[in-house]
Design an enzyme around this catalytic site. Structure first.
Site, PDB file in Angstrom:
ATOM      1  N   HIS A  16       0.836  -1.195   0.000  1.00 16.99           N
ATOM      2  CA  HIS A  16       0.000   0.000   0.000  1.00 16.99           C
ATOM      3  C   HIS A  16       0.874   1.249   0.000  1.00 16.99           C
ATOM      4  O   HIS A  16       2.098   1.186   0.091  1.00 16.99           O
ATOM      5  CB  HIS A  16      -0.992   0.010   1.183  1.00 16.99           C
ATOM      6  CG  HIS A  16      -0.387   0.332   2.518  1.00 16.99           C
ATOM      7  ND1 HIS A  16      -1.131   0.665   3.618  1.00 16.99           N
ATOM      8  CD2 HIS A  16       0.904   0.357   2.952  1.00 16.99           C
ATOM      9  CE1 HIS A  16      -0.346   0.898   4.650  1.00 16.99           C
ATOM     10  NE2 HIS A  16       0.893   0.713   4.280  1.00 16.99           N
ATOM     11  N   CYS A  35       5.260   4.787   5.105  1.00 17.35           N
ATOM     12  CA  CYS A  35       4.040   4.386   4.404  1.00 17.35           C
ATOM     13  C   CYS A  35       3.710   5.334   3.249  1.00 17.35           C
ATOM     14  O   CYS A  35       2.821   5.061   2.453  1.00 17.35           O
ATOM     15  CB  CYS A  35       2.864   4.268   5.374  1.00 17.35           C
ATOM     16  SG  CYS A  35       2.903   2.715   6.313  1.00 17.35           S
ATOM     17  N   HIS A  41       4.957  -0.146  -0.772  1.00 20.43           N
ATOM     18  CA  HIS A  41       5.801  -1.004   0.072  1.00 20.43           C
ATOM     19  C   HIS A  41       4.883  -2.052   0.664  1.00 20.43           C
ATOM     20  O   HIS A  41       3.658  -1.880   0.707  1.00 20.43           O
ATOM     21  CB  HIS A  41       6.452  -0.182   1.204  1.00 20.43           C
ATOM     22  CG  HIS A  41       5.425   0.416   2.094  1.00 20.43           C
ATOM     23  ND1 HIS A  41       4.776   1.570   1.771  1.00 20.43           N
ATOM     24  CD2 HIS A  41       4.879  -0.009   3.254  1.00 20.43           C
ATOM     25  CE1 HIS A  41       3.890   1.848   2.699  1.00 20.43           C
ATOM     26  NE2 HIS A  41       3.914   0.898   3.616  1.00 20.43           N
ATOM     27  N   HIS A  43       3.596  -5.048   3.583  1.00 26.41           N
ATOM     28  CA  HIS A  43       3.518  -5.447   4.988  1.00 26.41           C
ATOM     29  C   HIS A  43       3.075  -6.908   5.050  1.00 26.41           C
ATOM     30  O   HIS A  43       2.366  -7.389   4.162  1.00 26.41           O
ATOM     31  CB  HIS A  43       2.483  -4.628   5.762  1.00 26.41           C
ATOM     32  CG  HIS A  43       2.858  -3.197   5.957  1.00 26.41           C
ATOM     33  ND1 HIS A  43       3.796  -2.788   6.880  1.00 26.41           N
ATOM     34  CD2 HIS A  43       2.403  -2.065   5.360  1.00 26.41           C
ATOM     35  CE1 HIS A  43       3.894  -1.469   6.840  1.00 26.41           C
ATOM     36  NE2 HIS A  43       3.074  -1.006   5.923  1.00 26.41           N
ATOM     37  N   ASP A  81      -4.657 -10.741  -0.436  1.00 26.63           N
ATOM     38  CA  ASP A  81      -3.326 -11.347  -0.381  1.00 26.63           C
ATOM     39  C   ASP A  81      -2.550 -11.104  -1.674  1.00 26.63           C
ATOM     40  O   ASP A  81      -3.049 -11.369  -2.774  1.00 26.63           O
ATOM     41  CB  ASP A  81      -3.458 -12.843  -0.112  1.00 26.63           C
ATOM     42  CG  ASP A  81      -2.140 -13.463   0.329  1.00 26.63           C
ATOM     43  OD1 ASP A  81      -1.308 -12.731   0.914  1.00 26.63           O
ATOM     44  OD2 ASP A  81      -1.947 -14.667   0.089  1.00 26.63           O
ATOM     45  N   HIS A  82      -1.346 -10.584  -1.531  1.00 27.35           N
ATOM     46  CA  HIS A  82      -0.446 -10.277  -2.653  1.00 27.35           C
ATOM     47  C   HIS A  82      -1.012  -9.235  -3.602  1.00 27.35           C
ATOM     48  O   HIS A  82      -0.686  -9.235  -4.800  1.00 27.35           O
ATOM     49  CB  HIS A  82      -0.047 -11.555  -3.402  1.00 27.35           C
ATOM     50  CG  HIS A  82       0.905 -12.409  -2.615  1.00 27.35           C
ATOM     51  ND1 HIS A  82       0.485 -13.236  -1.599  1.00 27.35           N
ATOM     52  CD2 HIS A  82       2.235 -12.545  -2.669  1.00 27.35           C
ATOM     53  CE1 HIS A  82       1.526 -13.835  -1.071  1.00 27.35           C
ATOM     54  NE2 HIS A  82       2.609 -13.430  -1.695  1.00 27.35           N
ATOM     55  N   GLU A 127      -0.138  -4.603  11.495  1.00 27.56           N
ATOM     56  CA  GLU A 127       0.582  -4.155  10.298  1.00 27.56           C
ATOM     57  C   GLU A 127       2.086  -4.390  10.432  1.00 27.56           C
ATOM     58  O   GLU A 127       2.776  -4.696   9.455  1.00 27.56           O
ATOM     59  CB  GLU A 127       0.309  -2.675  10.080  1.00 27.56           C
ATOM     60  CG  GLU A 127       0.934  -2.093   8.828  1.00 27.56           C
ATOM     61  CD  GLU A 127       0.529  -0.645   8.638  1.00 27.56           C
ATOM     62  OE1 GLU A 127       0.176  -0.277   7.515  1.00 27.56           O
ATOM     63  OE2 GLU A 127       0.547   0.119   9.621  1.00 27.56           O
TER      64      GLU A 127
HETATM   65 NI    NI Z   1       2.712   0.944   5.320  1.00 25.07          NI
END
Ligand code: NI
Length: 138
Positions: A16, A35, A41, A43, A81-82, A127
């Site tokens: 995100h 972020c 990037h 998580h 997911d992914h 997160e």
């Molecule tokens: Ni982040």
């Protein structure tokens, strides 16, 4: 009849970016830190779904946790997911995909699919090893 709370843990990886286009670059970096990275990037998110209910007299179970797992995977994990949470998830489109926003989205995805007599109690979304959010549907 006692009221009990049971929890299923699931996991997903996703990317995100937290960025408010109305703000300067400096302000975005100051508020969102890493972020705000312009190229996204990832998580490793840990999701805990807690439901409450009374144990069924025939099974002793509030709910079959296998069934809860399947509901979470179908309604939430398969979508997230992914994926890129800013771009790829229909039910997050147009939102700032913070863990706060994602937790509310997960709540709204799951509630219509729980069996009768079982209520969603809390969504917990981690997160990082240090940061998590809790949502009780309020
Ligand atoms: Ni982040």
């Amino acid at each position: 009849m006692p009221l009990l709370y049971i929890t299923r843990k699931e996991h997903f990886n996703a990317a995100h970016q937290l960025w408010n286009p109305l703000w300067s670059d400096e302000k975005n970096l100051a508020i969102f830190g890493k972020c705000a990275n312009p190229h996204f990037h990832g998580h490793n998110f840990d999701l805990y779904v807690c439901v409450k209910g009374q144990p069924h007299p025939e099974t002793g179970l509030v709910m079959d946790l296998k069934q809860l797992k399947l509901i979470i995977r179908k309604q939430v994990i398969d979508d997230l997911d992914h994926q890129n949470l800013n771009l790829d998830v229909a039910w997050l489109k147009g939102t700032m995909p913070s863990i706060e926003t994602i937790a509310v989205g997960i709540w709204n995805r799951l509630t219509p699919h729980l069996p009768e007599g079982v209520q969603l109690h809390k969504i917990t979304l981690w997160e990082t090893p240090n940061n998590f959010v809790e949502y009780f549907g309020e």
